[in-house]
Design an enzyme around this catalytic site. Sequence first.
Site, PDB file in Angstrom:
ATOM      1  N   LYS A  61      42.525  32.529  39.035  1.00  0.00           N
ATOM      2  CA  LYS A  61      43.545  32.335  37.996  1.00  0.00           C
ATOM      3  C   LYS A  61      44.937  32.462  38.585  1.00  0.00           C
ATOM      4  CE  LYS A  61      40.610  34.982  34.861  1.00  0.00           C
ATOM      5  NZ  LYS A  61      40.395  36.203  34.108  1.00  0.00           N
ATOM      6  N   LYS A  77      38.835  31.468  47.348  1.00  0.00           N
ATOM      7  CA  LYS A  77      38.155  31.581  46.062  1.00  0.00           C
ATOM      8  C   LYS A  77      38.943  30.865  44.961  1.00  0.00           C
ATOM      9  CE  LYS A  77      38.639  35.547  43.873  1.00  0.00           C
ATOM     10  NZ  LYS A  77      38.609  36.959  43.522  1.00  0.00           N
ATOM     11  N   LYS A 119      45.569  42.220  45.952  1.00  0.00           N
ATOM     12  CA  LYS A 119      46.448  42.119  44.781  1.00  0.00           C
ATOM     13  C   LYS A 119      47.773  42.838  44.992  1.00  0.00           C
ATOM     14  CE  LYS A 119      43.419  40.986  40.987  1.00  0.00           C
ATOM     15  NZ  LYS A 119      42.935  41.315  39.658  1.00  0.00           N
TER      16      LYS A 119
END
Length: 345
Positions: A210, A207, A115
């Site tokens: 969102k 994966k 992230k």
Amino acid sequence: MAAFKQLVFSGVQPTGNLHLGNYLGAIVNFVKLQSTHDCIYCVVDMHAITVWQDPAELTKATREVTAAFIASGVDPKAHIVFNQSQVAEHAELAWVFNCVARLGWLNRMTQFKEKAGKDRENASVGLYAYPNLMAADILVYRATHVPVGEDQKQHLELSRDIAQKFNNDYKDTIAARGFGDAFFPQPEPLIQGPATRVMSLRDGTKKMSKSEPSDQSRINLTDDPDTIALKIKRAKTDPDPLPDNEKALEPRPEADNLVGIYAALADTSKADVLQKFAGAQFSIFKPALADLLVEKLSPITAEMRRLKDDTAYIDGVLADGSRRAQVIAAETMKSVKDIVGFVRR
Ligand code: TYM
């Protein structure tokens, strides 16, 4: 090890649209566990702001996730549904855990690395300390079981390490207060079903997420039937027909993903799906999968849409859930303060 009452806790971030990965990896299991356990399900808005969230969007997404829980079959009366920021004890315990967890432990967290990306200096401190707050979410209820998707496994391991170090660091005051040899349980991850890691429809090695820019990569819980059918039609596959055994799916990530999705929706195993579709081309399997998706998701989508507009009802659920959650959390924090040596009223 002391015995702990079984309790389920899990959380979902109110960031962007919920997708099929959240549903099959987590929410379906939330619903199932209600018949065997006491459950607490949390919309983790404090986790969400570890990366920038537009305030109006955050409010909307918090209500949407709550609506998704209820529309999927979570019962907010029999169990507890609330948003994290209404129970201040999460943040309070997280601070204690900031002082228990070691920098070296957090440095190993792959989700932070993903992230934060290359610009790590510019990531928020909250994003780095995120797993400590997650441990606090679970342990402020002394929860024993945590249903999550595969991607949360490492965070759960950290929660266990924190619980263990707290129990060890404070073992004398824990025993003196009558809690035996452990105040916190070792929370167990429940990573269950054939779709614990739902992959992107565009790339079977990534994966479903969102944050992926292409909306074609995921099925959102708000997608209408035509959109779902089109996304499945366009999903990346290979030219071979479906095999008759799971082993043969291993080198075929896209095929494996679609079979896993079908199995999870049909509440069966991949082996069963392959038995039914062995030898079928994707031109047969994909429409069957799209039909199943529409059959399972459209009642949820419709109910979500209805609930989402009823903000008085949703906010009432969250307020009621927060009050009930706080009773448990406050009790834990009282003991934590005594164990740590904080003077309290
Ligand atoms: P979040 O909000 O990213 O995801 C919510 C749940 O959905 C699962 N999930 C998936 N499962 C299968 N395939 C996928 N592609 C997929 N994508 C997401 C996640 O594993 C998760 O179960 N840190 C957590 C939220 C959290 C939490 C907690 C969870 C905060 N505190 C305490 C459990 C206990 C998160 O970011 O989940």
